[in-house]
Motif scaffolding. Structure first.
Motif, PDB file in Angstrom:
ATOM      1  N   UNK A 241       7.369  12.341   3.081  1.00  0.00           N
ATOM      2  CA  UNK A 241       6.813  13.295   4.026  1.00  0.00           C
ATOM      3  C   UNK A 241       5.411  13.719   3.567  1.00  0.00           C
ATOM      4  N   UNK A 242       4.449  13.686   4.514  1.00  0.00           N
ATOM      5  CA  UNK A 242       3.077  14.087   4.212  1.00  0.00           C
ATOM      6  C   UNK A 242       2.166  12.934   3.852  1.00  0.00           C
ATOM      7  N   UNK A 243       2.729  11.715   3.670  1.00  0.00           N
ATOM      8  CA  UNK A 243       1.887  10.565   3.328  1.00  0.00           C
ATOM      9  C   UNK A 243       1.024  10.144   4.524  1.00  0.00           C
ATOM     10  N   UNK A 244      -0.172   9.667   4.219  1.00  0.00           N
ATOM     11  CA  UNK A 244      -1.051   9.021   5.206  1.00  0.00           C
ATOM     12  C   UNK A 244      -1.621   7.773   4.569  1.00  0.00           C
TER      13      UNK A 244
ATOM     14  N   UNK B 251       1.455   2.126  14.724  1.00  0.00           N
ATOM     15  CA  UNK B 251       0.223   2.889  14.917  1.00  0.00           C
ATOM     16  C   UNK B 251      -0.212   3.411  13.555  1.00  0.00           C
ATOM     17  N   UNK B 252      -1.399   3.045  13.079  1.00  0.00           N
ATOM     18  CA  UNK B 252      -1.815   3.491  11.743  1.00  0.00           C
ATOM     19  C   UNK B 252      -1.960   5.001  11.629  1.00  0.00           C
ATOM     20  N   UNK B 253      -1.947   5.704  12.758  1.00  0.00           N
ATOM     21  CA  UNK B 253      -2.009   7.165  12.691  1.00  0.00           C
ATOM     22  C   UNK B 253      -0.681   7.776  12.260  1.00  0.00           C
TER      23      UNK B 253
ATOM     24  N   UNK C 244      -1.297  -5.397   5.945  1.00  0.00           N
ATOM     25  CA  UNK C 244      -0.112  -6.032   5.357  1.00  0.00           C
ATOM     26  C   UNK C 244       1.197  -5.485   5.912  1.00  0.00           C
ATOM     27  N   UNK C 245       1.125  -4.440   6.755  1.00  0.00           N
ATOM     28  CA  UNK C 245       2.362  -3.796   7.205  1.00  0.00           C
ATOM     29  C   UNK C 245       2.404  -3.623   8.718  1.00  0.00           C
TER      30      UNK C 245
END
Length: 381
Positions: A44-47, A75-77, A68-69
């Motif tokens: 939780x909280x990772x970006x 969505x990269x957001x 790579x993912x």
């Protein structure tokens, strides 16, 4: 894509930075994949921004993690807890190398290593060429300006289009314009005057068939001037293209006026004028009177065509110049008024008893029928 948008926290309204203890847990949770890559379990909280800053030491490399993912992150957001993200290994990061900024207008300095040409090997230095060198020669090109063509006192076009005042008997053998040569299968309205290169049918001048290639003058008989003949107005020049039993097929090559059915057809008179030769002043010469104009206008002007009663029988030739003037006269009060110069006309065509003048200079717009004329310049004989 803005940095703020990328830094949106996972499942939280606000993005929270990773805590130091969470970083330690992430390092412990990272495991080695079969290919030797590291894997991060999202918390939780990772970006992606924070992960790139922590693992790759550059937050701007977050697209490398996303690349790579893409099978996991839509969505990269947004990334979600428990997602397993593969991290780039050494040598897998694609970094765009940017050139240093250059000041606009500043020239780029390129250092080129100096190349020293080596001479031929010693064993070839004694050999001589089988070609005998020539001495260098210098060629100087001299351009001489081409002088412009000298002017003509009267051009062929002026001669043929100016018209004349003559009795019809002086025109010689005549034919008529019969009709425009328009095929019956072309459903077009025949124009009032055929255009240049238009085809017409003409009767044989004097009944004698012309030859293909002969040129004929097309003209219209205008009004009669009592005592001098008829004003003949040229309308065009045509070339005989084909000769038939009763008529000839002619192609119009020049137009001076409207060509119509009934126009006179006469063989074109030959004309030649030597370039650069003009009339020279004379002390005395024949005189006469201006008897008519080709066009009856309210205000005469330069280039108008006028007819005088002095012709070939008095030695007038094409190129001679006549003065049009007002004779000395007395005023109503009895004063003697001097002679006045009105205009100058150049002879462009001559018949036996008349000459055609083209007005080349005008002092006053007072040219009128009945004014006296006199020869002032004569063509060299």
């Amino acid at each position: 894509m803005s940095l703020t948008a990328i830094a949106i926290a996972v499942l939280l309204p606000e993005a929270l930075p990773l805590q130091a203890q969470e970083r330690q847990q992430d390092q412990q949770a990272t495991q080695t994949a079969q290919e030797g890559r590291r894997v991060h379990s999202v918390r939780r909280g990772d970006t992606l921004w924070d992960l790139a800053s922590f693992y790759l030491s550059d937050p701007f490399l977050w697209p490398e993690i996303y690349r790579l993912n893409t099978m996991v992150v839509e969505d990269p957001h947004w990334i979600y807890p428990s997602e397993q993200l593969v991290l780039p290994g050494a040598g897998e990061i694609e970094v765009a190398i940017e050139e240093p900024d250059r000041v606009p207008g500043e020239e780029e300095v390129v250092v080129v290593p100096e190349v020293v040409a080596e001479g031929p090997p010693p064993e070839l230095q004694e050999l001589k060429s089988i070609f005998v060198p020539r001495e260098a020669t210098q060629t100087t090109l001299t351009y001489e300006p081409v002088p412009p063509l000298a002017a003509l006192a009267v051009s062929a076009s002026d001669f043929h289009r100016s018209g004349m005042l003559v009795e019809l008997s002086e025109l010689g053998p005549r034919g008529k314009v019969i009709d425009a040569a328009v095929p019956e299968n072309i459903l077009v309205k025949v124009p009032q005057s055929p255009p240049v290169y238009g085809r017409i049918y003409v009767s044989h001048p004097g009944g004698e068939p012309p030859q293909p290639g002969d040129r004929v003058l097309l003209s219209r008989i205008d009004r009669r001037v009592k005592g001098y003949g008829y004003v003949i107005r040229p309308t065009g020049i045509a070339t005989i293209a084909a000769v038939h039993e009763d008529v000839s097929d002619a192609v119009i090559i020049q137009l001076f006026d409207r060509v119509g059915v009934g126009n006179e057809v006469t063989m074109l008179e030959s004309f030649h004028m030597e370039r650069g030769v003009f009339a020279e002043p004379v002390g005395t010469g024949p005189s006469g009177e201006l008897v008519a104009f080709l066009d009856q206008q309210w205000v005469p002007s330069i280039e108008d065509i006028a007819f005088i009663d002095v012709g070939r029988d008095r030695g007038v030739v094409v190129g001679d110049e006549f003065e049009i003037y007002v004779s000395s006269r007395r005023s109503p009060e009895g004063f003697r008024l001097p002679e006045e110069h009105i205009a100058t006309g150049r002879v462009v065509r001559v018949t036996e008893g008349t000459a055609t003048l083209r007005v080349i200079e005008m002092e006053y717009a007072g040219i009128a029928e009945g004014l006296p004329v006199r020869l002032i310049r004569k063509m060299p004989s």
